[in-house]
Enzyme design. Structure first.
Site, PDB file in Angstrom:
ATOM      1  CE  LYS A  79      31.568  62.913   6.587  1.00 56.61           C
ATOM      2  NZ  LYS A  79      30.267  63.551   6.851  1.00 56.61           N
ATOM      3  CE1 TYR A 108      35.361  36.899 -15.264  1.00 57.71           C
ATOM      4  CE2 TYR A 108      36.174  39.054 -14.592  1.00 57.71           C
ATOM      5  CZ  TYR A 108      36.277  37.671 -14.567  1.00 57.71           C
ATOM      6  OH  TYR A 108      37.274  37.071 -13.870  1.00 57.71           O
TER       7      TYR A 108
HETATM    8  C1  LIG Z   1      30.333  64.843   6.295  1.00 53.81           C
HETATM    9  C2  LIG Z   1      29.737  66.047   6.919  1.00 53.81           C
HETATM   10  C3  LIG Z   1      30.075  67.335   6.469  1.00 53.81           C
HETATM   11  C4  LIG Z   1      30.937  67.578   5.248  1.00 53.81           C
HETATM   12  O1  LIG Z   1      30.126  67.524   4.086  1.00 53.81           O
HETATM   13  P1  LIG Z   1      30.706  67.816   2.614  1.00 53.81           P
HETATM   14  O2  LIG Z   1      29.518  67.661   1.735  1.00 53.81           O
HETATM   15  O3  LIG Z   1      31.727  66.760   2.361  1.00 53.81           O
HETATM   16  O4  LIG Z   1      31.272  69.171   2.645  1.00 53.81           O
HETATM   17  C5  LIG Z   1      29.569  68.421   7.162  1.00 53.81           C
HETATM   18  N1  LIG Z   1      28.747  68.246   8.222  1.00 53.81           N
HETATM   19  C6  LIG Z   1      28.391  67.021   8.671  1.00 53.81           C
HETATM   20  C7  LIG Z   1      27.477  66.899   9.838  1.00 53.81           C
HETATM   21  C8  LIG Z   1      28.866  65.897   8.028  1.00 53.81           C
HETATM   22  O5  LIG Z   1      28.499  64.680   8.467  1.00 53.81           O
END
Ligand SMILES: *Cc1c(COP(=O)(O)O)cnc(C)c1O
Length: 363
Positions: free
Chosen positions: A35, A254
């Site tokens: 994702k 800054y």
């Molecule tokens: C993003 C996600 C993962 C992966 O989690 P990590 O901590 O990056 O391993 C697994 N399950 C679900 C439902 C997620 O949304």
């Protein structure tokens, strides 16, 4: 001449990290979580790098699933939030996507859709995180409705842990899950990176690693990525574009938030929050310059960061290579160390990599 910033993406490191997942999960199958554009690494190159290694891909963006199928990828694809509207369902059927069902209207929509093929589904149980999923009192009716409707290929039970990377752990949620799922003989998917590394009892039939694939530790305060044998996939790298001497009392950047107490030599790096570097990184955030660790000075600006060269050889000047995170050998700097200093997590830094940063594919 191009601005010297670049992100190197080492796809052999991604495959190595997937092997680390395999070492921990035995015969369980692996959804590679891709994702958010593969956590900022690029969906298609990441997916292609894992094509021989992984069992499926998990994401939340329907356009991403379309892109995977358009690229010829035929692996199972798990949609972690399911469909957002019922009118997506014909595309789910066409692309053979596996939806997570977490709300009653999704179950109704699927049952009523009369799709031309039966889809495998994941039924999400809320066991304590209280974001998505059915509570104990709703779950049995949902499962019964799906099974009776005869419109699905298989049901896998899924939950997600809130504290797999924390002291609290997963025991209460695992107990809640067993109380709901127990005795049903359905496949289960429970573990993200943190859970599969720390809790072998939660491995189940399918695991869902994300962050560990990209080479960061899911619990950097407990165990570093190096200790977990994870290799960084992303290296954010740039160069010094200016070097100057400060006299005592001179301020930098800054807000003049850093003021030199003594004479100092400082470098200016072509990298800022406009590239995805965390703006809240305070003075003292680690940075690797010409193979030596030093620290940032003053505020991060859109295009520039200042770094302390006082302890580095005077030969380190304009054009010296700077690793913001990632890298190997004496240029290595853990993304988790930078994230911790900046009050964030490597997940966020990777996702924030800006479109203006050129990508160099390695391996
Ligand atoms: C993003 C996600 C993962 C992966 O989690 P990590 O901590 O990056 O391993 C697994 N399950 C679900 C439902 C997620 O949304």
């Amino acid at each position: 001449m191009a601005r010297p910033i670049r992100a190197r993406l080492d796809w052999s490191a991604l495959r190595h990290n997937h092997n680390v997942v395999r070492r921990h999960v035995g015969s369980a199958r692996v959804w590679s979580v891709v994702k958010a554009d593969a956590y900022g690494h690029g969906l298609l190159p990441a997916a292609r790098a894992l094509i021989e290694a992984t069992d499926g891909y998990a994401l939340v963006e329907l356009e991403g699933a379309v892109a995977l199928r358009d690229a010829g990828i035929t692996h199972p694809i798990l949609m972690l939030e399911g469909f957002y509207q019922a009118d997506e369902l014909p595309l789910y059927a066409e692309l053979e996507l596996t939806p997570v069902l977490h709300t009653a209207w999704q179950v109704d929509a699927l049952v009523e859709a009369c799709l031309p093929i039966r889809l495998p589904v994941y039924l999400k149980l809320n066991t304590g995180m209280n974001r998505l999923g059915f509570n104990h009192d709703e779950f049995a009716a949902m499962l019964a409705r799906l099974v009776a409707a005869d419109c699905i290929a298989s049901v896998t039970l899924m939950t997600h842990f809130a504290d797999a990377d924390e002291a609290r752990g997963i025991q209460q949620q695992l107990e809640n899950f067993r109380a709901m799922a127990g005795g049903r003989e359905l496949p289960v998917s429970l573990a993200n990176s943190a859970a599969l590394l720390r809790f072998p009892e939660a491995i189940g039939d399918w695991v869902r690693p994300g962050i560990m694939l990209y080479g960061a530790s899911p619990f950097p305060a407990m165990q570093s990525a190096a200790e977990l044998d994870l290799h960084p996939v992303m290296t954010l790298e740039s160069e010094l574009i200016a070097v100057r001497e400060l006299a005592p009392g001179d301020a930098i950047g800054y807000g003049s938030s850093f003021v030199a107490e003594k004479a100092m030599r400082v470098g200016v790096v072509a990298c800022g929050y406009g590239d995805g570097y965390p703006r809240h990184a305070p003075t003292g955030t680690p940075v690797q310059v010409a193979g030596q660790r030093t620290r940032t000075l003053g505020r991060v600006s859109m295009d520039k960061i200042c770094v302390d060269l006082s302890e580095l050889p005077s030969t380190v000047g304009v054009g010296a290579t700077v690793t913001l995170w990632g890298g190997a050998g004496d240029m290595h700097l853990s993304a988790d160390d930078v994230a911790t200093a900046a009050g964030t997590v490597a997940y966020e830094m990777f996702c924030a990599l800006a479109a203006r940063v050129p990508i160099i594919d390695v391996n």
